[in-house]
Motif scaffolding. Sequence first.
Motif: not given
Length: 45
Positions: A27-31
């Motif tokens: 999720t952090i990577f996608v953000f």
Amino acid sequence: MKKLIQIIGAWYGARKIGGGKCGCIGTIFVFLILYWIFGYVLNYF
């Protein structure tokens, strides 16, 4: 104002794309990817 739109858009997209499927790191990577893309796109407006 553009930064706020950029953050909210990236947060919403990351939550929809990475929510529960990829885990926290995903999720952090996608953000981060969406934040970069929104920043690039909002420079044209």
